[in-house]
Motif scaffolding. Structure first.
Motif, PDB file in Angstrom:
ATOM      1  N   ARG A  27       0.833  -1.210   0.000  1.00  0.00           N
ATOM      2  CA  ARG A  27       0.000   0.000   0.000  1.00  0.00           C
ATOM      3  C   ARG A  27       0.864   1.256   0.000  1.00  0.00           C
ATOM      4  N   ILE A  28       1.919   1.219   0.785  1.00  0.00           N
ATOM      5  CA  ILE A  28       2.833   2.367   0.827  1.00  0.00           C
ATOM      6  C   ILE A  28       3.507   2.549  -0.527  1.00  0.00           C
ATOM      7  N   GLY A  29       3.967   1.442  -1.123  1.00  0.00           N
ATOM      8  CA  GLY A  29       4.626   1.513  -2.414  1.00  0.00           C
ATOM      9  C   GLY A  29       3.725   2.070  -3.497  1.00  0.00           C
ATOM     10  N   LEU A  30       2.469   1.670  -3.498  1.00  0.00           N
ATOM     11  CA  LEU A  30       1.524   2.124  -4.514  1.00  0.00           C
ATOM     12  C   LEU A  30       1.156   3.591  -4.358  1.00  0.00           C
ATOM     13  N   THR A  31       1.002   4.046  -3.148  1.00  0.00           N
ATOM     14  CA  THR A  31       0.513   5.407  -2.928  1.00  0.00           C
ATOM     15  C   THR A  31       1.611   6.441  -2.728  1.00  0.00           C
ATOM     16  N   GLU A  32       2.784   6.007  -2.249  1.00  0.00           N
ATOM     17  CA  GLU A  32       3.837   6.976  -1.925  1.00  0.00           C
ATOM     18  C   GLU A  32       5.172   6.687  -2.603  1.00  0.00           C
ATOM     19  N   GLY A  33       5.367   5.462  -3.046  1.00  0.00           N
ATOM     20  CA  GLY A  33       6.634   5.111  -3.678  1.00  0.00           C
ATOM     21  C   GLY A  33       7.393   4.063  -2.878  1.00  0.00           C
ATOM     22  N   LEU A  34       8.150   3.236  -3.581  1.00  0.00           N
ATOM     23  CA  LEU A  34       8.880   2.161  -2.922  1.00  0.00           C
ATOM     24  C   LEU A  34       9.949   2.690  -1.977  1.00  0.00           C
ATOM     25  N   GLU A  35      10.459   3.903  -2.244  1.00  0.00           N
ATOM     26  CA  GLU A  35      11.493   4.473  -1.365  1.00  0.00           C
ATOM     27  C   GLU A  35      10.964   4.728   0.040  1.00  0.00           C
ATOM     28  N   ARG A  36       9.655   4.845   0.163  1.00  0.00           N
ATOM     29  CA  ARG A  36       9.054   5.153   1.464  1.00  0.00           C
ATOM     30  C   ARG A  36       8.870   3.918   2.335  1.00  0.00           C
ATOM     31  N   ILE A  37       9.156   2.759   1.783  1.00  0.00           N
ATOM     32  CA  ILE A  37       8.990   1.524   2.555  1.00  0.00           C
ATOM     33  C   ILE A  37      10.216   1.299   3.429  1.00  0.00           C
ATOM     34  N   THR A  38      10.022   1.369   4.711  1.00  0.00           N
ATOM     35  CA  THR A  38      11.063   1.029   5.684  1.00  0.00           C
ATOM     36  C   THR A  38      10.440   0.117   6.732  1.00  0.00           C
ATOM     37  N   LEU A  39      11.278  -0.591   7.454  1.00  0.00           N
ATOM     38  CA  LEU A  39      10.762  -1.480   8.489  1.00  0.00           C
ATOM     39  C   LEU A  39       9.991  -0.677   9.536  1.00  0.00           C
ATOM     40  N   ARG A  40      10.522   0.490   9.906  1.00  0.00           N
ATOM     41  CA  ARG A  40       9.854   1.317  10.913  1.00  0.00           C
ATOM     42  C   ARG A  40       8.515   1.842  10.410  1.00  0.00           C
ATOM     43  N   ARG A  41       8.479   2.299   9.141  1.00  0.00           N
ATOM     44  CA  ARG A  41       7.232   2.854   8.612  1.00  0.00           C
ATOM     45  C   ARG A  41       6.140   1.794   8.560  1.00  0.00           C
ATOM     46  N   VAL A  42       6.485   0.595   8.115  1.00  0.00           N
ATOM     47  CA  VAL A  42       5.492  -0.475   8.055  1.00  0.00           C
ATOM     48  C   VAL A  42       5.031  -0.845   9.458  1.00  0.00           C
TER      49      VAL A  42
END
Length: 228
Positions: A27-42
């Motif tokens: 969901r993060i990758g689709l809406t904000e970009g794959l760069e925004r995926i971090t362990l902490r963010r998820v």
């Protein structure tokens, strides 16, 4: 107000928890970009500790790759299910009509951006690169199966369904490469490009793959390959 740490933790089966983590990352990758995926963010999105996410995905690169794979494969399954190329399941023309109609809608824009994002990042991330290549081949293979079914049904004329599928996907990718920039300025000339190219590639008359076809007179007659 109850803090995140005070919330009652729910123990889930390992596979269920893993799928939950991947879905959140996708969901993060689709809406904000794959760069925004971090362990902490998820972890924050799920209301769990980052160590729990790290237990399933020791590196962020593994999670990014899994998130991209999940989103891309999920979209493919929605657009063109694995059984779509089964020759006994009906008209290959209808399958392509539905597939191309859904690709042209704004709902597909997020997936287009995801592909652009993933291809850029894959230049520097070997694990993601492998995932992107696998998905590219999977998308081409699904289209190839439908084309082969259409040839067998006598609806398409095509010497090599695999090569035709690769070219169709390449044209689709080319059109979608403008999603982030001049899409509005270029939309009119490009809106029917994938469909009209596919019709020509498969020896069909123009507009044979319009979603409300196949016959211009409203009958349910299948279009035959055009004479060349």
């Amino acid at each position: 107000m109850t803090s995140r740490q005070d919330r009652k933790r729910v123990r889930k089966a390992p596979e269920e928890r893993r799928q939950e983590i991947v879905a959140a990352a996708a969901r993060i990758g689709l809406t904000e970009g794959l760069e925004r995926i971090t362990l902490r963010r998820v972890a924050d999105d799920l209301g769990v500790r980052s160590g729990l996410v790290g237990h399933y995905f020791p590196t962020a690169e593994d999670l990014v790759t899994e998130a991209f794979t999940s989103a891309a494969a999920g979209e493919l399954d929605a657009l063109l299910p694995e059984t779509a190329g089964d020759r006994s399941r009906g008209s290959a023309v209808r399958v392509l009509q539905n597939f191309l109609a859904r690709l042209s809608g704004p709902v597909f824009d997020d997936v287009s951006r995801l592909w652009l994002n993933a291809r850029h990042l894959s230049r520097y991330r070997p694990v993601l690169n492998e995932g992107v290549v696998r998905q590219e081949l999977l998308w081409c293979r699904r289209v190839e199966q439908v084309i082969a079914a259409g040839v067998a049904q006598g609806s398409f004329r095509c010497e090599d369904p695999w090569e035709a599928a690769v070219r169709v996907i390449a044209v689709l990718d080319g059109v979608n490469s403008y999603t982030n920039t001049s899409a509005q300025q270029r939309s009119a000339p490009l809106i029917d490009m994938v469909r009209t190219f596919t019709e020509a590639e498969l020896g069909l008359p123009r507009d044979a793959l319009l979603p409300h076809g196949p016959a211009a007179d409203g009958s349910d007659r299948e279009p035959r390959p055009a004479d060349r």
